[in-house]
Design a protein around this motif. Structure first.
Motif, PDB file in Angstrom:
ATOM      1  N   ALA A  83      -9.020 -51.254 -51.939  1.00 42.47           N
ATOM      2  CA  ALA A  83      -8.761 -52.298 -52.921  1.00 42.47           C
ATOM      3  C   ALA A  83      -9.813 -53.387 -52.743  1.00 42.47           C
ATOM      4  O   ALA A  83     -10.668 -53.311 -51.856  1.00 42.47           O
ATOM      5  N   LEU A  87      -1.145 -54.070 -54.912  1.00 36.87           N
ATOM      6  CA  LEU A  87      -2.159 -53.077 -55.270  1.00 36.87           C
ATOM      7  C   LEU A  87      -2.895 -52.584 -54.035  1.00 36.87           C
ATOM      8  O   LEU A  87      -3.218 -51.388 -53.926  1.00 36.87           O
ATOM      9  N   SER A 121      -2.887 -48.725 -52.910  1.00 35.13           N
ATOM     10  CA  SER A 121      -4.189 -48.047 -52.834  1.00 35.13           C
ATOM     11  C   SER A 121      -4.390 -47.414 -51.464  1.00 35.13           C
ATOM     12  O   SER A 121      -4.888 -46.288 -51.355  1.00 35.13           O
ATOM     13  N   GLN A 135      -9.589 -50.968 -59.069  1.00 33.14           N
ATOM     14  CA  GLN A 135      -9.243 -52.173 -58.305  1.00 33.14           C
ATOM     15  C   GLN A 135     -10.265 -53.293 -58.499  1.00 33.14           C
ATOM     16  O   GLN A 135      -9.883 -54.470 -58.537  1.00 33.14           O
TER      17      GLN A 135
END
Length: 680
Positions: free
Chosen positions: A335, A545, A549, A580
């Motif tokens: 990310a 996120l 990820s 990302q």
């Protein structure tokens, strides 16, 4: 002798001998002290940084160097001095011909060790960080220099020999698909100092690729420092370095290794026996000689933020080192943080990213119930915690290898509520939340442990309980019943698995505790995504996120990931596209509109109401500063946020540092000052 005069006292021979021996020892002691007090003629002044807490005493002090210590009191050594009637530890920063002090200098009391453990580059870095984070140099050096271990100092650091030279073909093959990595490595190998932010494709063996970058740096005649979030990542990177460079070519610096092992590794680096240092956040200060590269992996992990004053972040420490020492820099991760995006937008670094072809072929990410076909097959997909699509994905993947299931909460049932009216279930003794620890155990308080077998809802008197949030243990139990005969493992809390073998298995893990599969996971499932998105924090979506990820990146080539969540959420959409960087750019733009970091610099001041009010009154902040709050953050604790535009950040840090010195000199109640806190 007269009749009134007493007779002379005749001492026995043994007593006379004792008296004579005592007088001889006294003369020898006086002579030794006189010799020790004699000041050396060569560089007779030692400039010393004392280990003192008060901020107003964070300055250099000059001491005279006795001739008996002249050979040992070299720059970087530990010494004892007399200060304000007490023995105080310190480091010799320099030896000088004369002092600016007009009076008589006190001599050094003793040299604790002749080992130079504070190199000039780290001393300068400590000063820069203290100014950046409004702290003291002594606080920074407690993080940078580990405690002395006398027995280890007597050991000689082993010579590991020459590292294995990198094979250009192997290095290029490992980095294939990440562009323009070839240009970065070529520049680095020629002795240059490129700077890059690296977005890795899912399924990338990041440790192996970092090892190739380190090998390229060593081949150019320079050293490297690499920081990773935790011990599990250190072990993975260490194995990769052993495979690429050969055994013994690097040293690890982690708190978990113990005082002796950590100090042994530190001395190997300080003495120049090894030129590669890896570890957790403390490794950012490793005294590597001829530093050519600083690298950090997964810089958004909160483990890289130091919890002790002055609270520096490992990323900022490394980037400051790269700037001061002219080294290359690499910030990598699956990310991307908004701080890393800021490095690209400012032009300080260039981007290394996977090609679209590589990103697509590594892993396929789907959101459960995102298409009309999925909804036709299972109308309750979006309402179910583990919909039919997840069961089908697990069943299809198990013959090819293990399946990872990530759930945000550990335990059995992390919270309970009334089955009828959804009122949270609370303990009658301390009002703590009730939880289930097993299938056959009664609910118990999560705070005081009191069992509540006869619980009844105080609102509707119903006795039924439901679990709106299930932990990893309950999830593993349900999956075990759904897939009988399949081995189910859990990894969370104090029991974290580092690896799992190949073969059919279901691994239920909490974020950050996911073990590495030998050949990658055949499938990855993300449950309860709403829970990570529900945290009241500035970095909620960015952190969610990042955790998703990192989990999906553990899938093997050609693997599949199924996410249970809102298909329209921007973070989940970025995950599906493996975009990302695009999410980080949008997040940065939104923060710039709201005047939030990294577009601005924030500092928090916390303390009791009276101390906080005094601090805000004494703070000579820049004219552009905004003060937000104060707001209560705990029992008798309040916090104010001071915000300035990014270019005014250094001025705010200087004002906060002056505030700390002023309050320290006046002996006012302490306040906690934190510049750029990782969370709000």
């Amino acid at each position: 002798m007269t009749a009134d005069e007493p007779p002379a006292l005749e001492l026995p021979g043994l007593v006379r001998d004792k008296v004579a021996e005592g007088r001889a020892k006294a003369r020898a002691t006086r002579a030794r002290k006189q010799a020790e007090a004699e000041i050396t003629d060569h560089l007779p002044v030692a400039r010393v940084l004392l280990d003192l807490q008060p901020a107003h005493l964070d300055r250099d002090f000059d001491y005279a160097v006795p001739a008996s210590m002249a050979g040992d009191a070299t720059p970087g050594t530990r010494v004892k001095v007399r200060f304000a009637g007490q023995d105080v530890d310190g480091f010799v920063l320099a030896r000088l011909e004369a002092s600016d002090h007009e009076g008589r200098l006190s001599p050094l009391k003793r040299v604790v060790s002749p080992e130079p453990v504070l190199v000039p580059t780290v001393a300068g870095l400590a000063a820069a960080l203290a100014e950046r984070y409004a702290g003291t140099r002594s606080d920074v050096l407690r993080l940078a220099v580990p405690p002395r271990h006398a027995a280890v100092e007597k050991e000689a650091s082993a010579d590991p020999g020459q590292p294995v030279a990198p094979d250009p073909v192997t290095v290029a093959g490992a980095w294939a698909g990440h562009e323009p990595a070839e240009a970065f490595l070529r520049h680095l190998g020629s002795g240059g100092s490129p700077r890059a932010v690296w977005h890795a494709a899912a399924g990338t063996d990041w440790a192996l690729l970092l090892a190739h970058v380190v090998a390229t740096t060593l081949a150019s005649g320079r050293g490297a420092v690499v920081c990773v979030p935790d011990g599990k990542d250190v072990a993975r990177l260490s194995a990769a370095l052993d495979a690429v460079l050969g055994a013994g070519q690097h040293a690890t610096l982690t708190a978990d290794s113990g005082p002796a092992a950590r100090y042994r590794s530190f001395l190997a680096i300080s003495r120049g026996a090894v030129r590669v240092a890896i570890g957790t956040r403390a490794a950012a200060f490793a005294p590597v000689r001829d530093l050519g590269l600083v690298a950090i992996w997964d810089d958004g992990d909160d483990m890289l933020a130091e919890p002790r004053a002055p609270y520096p972040h490992a990323r900022e420490t490394l980037l400051l080192r790269a700037e001061r020492e002219g080294a290359a820099a690499l910030v990598g991760g699956f990310a991307r943080t908004v701080e890393a995006d800021q490095l690209l937008r400012s032009g300080w670094a260039q981007e290394i990213a996977p090609t679209r072809a590589l990103a697509r072929q590594r892993v396929q990410v789907n959101i459960a119930g995102s298409s009309d076909i999925d909804l036709d097959r299972d109308p309750l997909t979006r309402a179910s915690r583990v919909p039919r699509e997840v069961h089908a994905a697990i069943r299809a993947a198990l013959p090819d290898g293990p399946v990872l299931v990530q759930t945000p909460r550990r335990g059995y049932a992390a919270a309970l509520a009334c089955e009828r009216c959804r009122t949270p279930a609370r303990c009658a003794v301390c009002t703590g939340p009730l939880r289930l620890t097993g299938q056959t155990t009664p609910p118990a308080c999560g705070w005081c442990g009191t069992e509540a077998a006869q619980w009844a809802c105080p609102v509707c008197a119903h006795r039924g309980l439901r679990a709106p949030v299930l932990g990893d243990a309950r999830t593993a139990e349900e999956l075990g019943r759904t897939f009988p005969g399949v081995r189910v493992l859990t990894s969370s809390g104090e029991r974290v698995l580092s690896t799992v073998p190949a073969g059919p298995a279901i691994v239920v893990a909490t974020p950050g505790a996911e073990p590495v599969a030998a050949e990658g996971y055949a499938a990855v499932v993300l449950l309860d995504t709403w829970l990570l998105l529900g945290r009241p924090d500035l970095r909620t979506e960015e952190e969610a996120l990042r955790r998703w990820s990192d989990a999906i990146a553990l899938a093997g080539p050609g693997g599949r990931a199924v996410v249970v969540g809102d298909p329209a959420h921007p973070a989940l959409q970025a995950l599906v596209r493996w975009d990302q960087p695009g999410f980080a750019r949008r997040e940065s733009a939104q923060r710039a509109e709201a005047h939030l970091p990294p577009a601005s610099r924030l500092a928090t001041i916390s303390g009791d109401p009276g101390a906080l009010d005094d601090a805000l009154t004494l703070l000579a902040a820049p004219a552009s500063a905004e003060v937000l709050g104060p707001v209560p953050v705990g029992e008798d604790q309040w916090r104010a946020v001071v915000r300035v535009p990014r270019p005014e950040g250094p001025a705010l840090s200087r004002a906060l540092l002056e505030l700390q010195r002023l309050r320290s000199a006046r002996k006012l109640d302490p306040v906690r000052v934190e510049v750029d806190p990782p969370t709000l």
